[in-house]
Scaffold this motif. Structure first.
Motif, PDB file in Angstrom:
ATOM      1  N   THR A  41     -25.297  20.923 -29.967  1.00 33.79           N
ATOM      2  CA  THR A  41     -23.854  21.133 -30.145  1.00 33.79           C
ATOM      3  C   THR A  41     -23.211  19.858 -30.674  1.00 33.79           C
ATOM      4  O   THR A  41     -23.871  18.827 -30.813  1.00 33.79           O
ATOM      5  N   LEU A  43     -20.488  18.934 -28.914  1.00 31.36           N
ATOM      6  CA  LEU A  43     -19.667  18.667 -27.729  1.00 31.36           C
ATOM      7  C   LEU A  43     -20.092  17.373 -27.053  1.00 31.36           C
ATOM      8  O   LEU A  43     -21.217  17.239 -26.579  1.00 31.36           O
ATOM      9  N   HIS A  59     -13.285  15.254 -23.391  1.00 32.68           N
ATOM     10  CA  HIS A  59     -14.292  15.844 -24.260  1.00 32.68           C
ATOM     11  C   HIS A  59     -13.825  15.824 -25.710  1.00 32.68           C
ATOM     12  O   HIS A  59     -12.643  15.648 -25.995  1.00 32.68           O
ATOM     13  N   ALA A  61     -15.186  17.748 -29.640  1.00 32.62           N
ATOM     14  CA  ALA A  61     -16.115  18.602 -30.385  1.00 32.62           C
ATOM     15  C   ALA A  61     -15.551  18.770 -31.789  1.00 32.62           C
ATOM     16  O   ALA A  61     -14.335  18.773 -31.970  1.00 32.62           O
TER      17      ALA A  61
END
Length: 109
Positions: A41, A43, A59, A61
């Motif tokens: 990913t 992320l 976080h 992403a």
């Protein structure tokens, strides 16, 4: 953080001296940081450990895997986690000021 410095400089320039949370105070609360990128990913998660052992999490992403850059992901995730410290420290300072006002016999606003 450039905006934080500009705001802090403006407050100081105006001679505003009441107790407040500063960028330096926020940074001083951080005693550890851990990052994790979930495999497959974009992320990135950052956990910041504060002086009292509490942790905040941020976080990041990206929508296009082709744009993923681990360094940028860590920076964005850390900035998101760090931004939470402002609210926590502001709450703590306000509580302290309220108790100090009560101890002096004044009603806190």
């Amino acid at each position: 953080m450039k905006d934080e410095k500009a705001i802090d400089d403006a407050i100081r320039a105006k001679g505003l001296t009441a107790p407040r949370v500063t960028p330096e105070h926020v940074d001083a609360q951080i005693v550890g940081e851990t990052y994790h990128v979930f495999p497959g990913t974009t992320l990135t998660v950052c956990a910041l450990t504060l002086r009292n052992g509490f942790q905040v999490v941020g976080h990041a992403a990206c929508a296009s895997p082709e744009n993923f850059d681990a360094e940028i992901g860590r920076k964005v995730a850390r900035d998101n986690a760090r931004s939470q410290i402002w609210a926590l420290e502001g709450y703590q300072l306000r509580s302290f000021l309220m108790h100090a006002d009560r101890a002096r016999g004044r009603r806190a606003s």
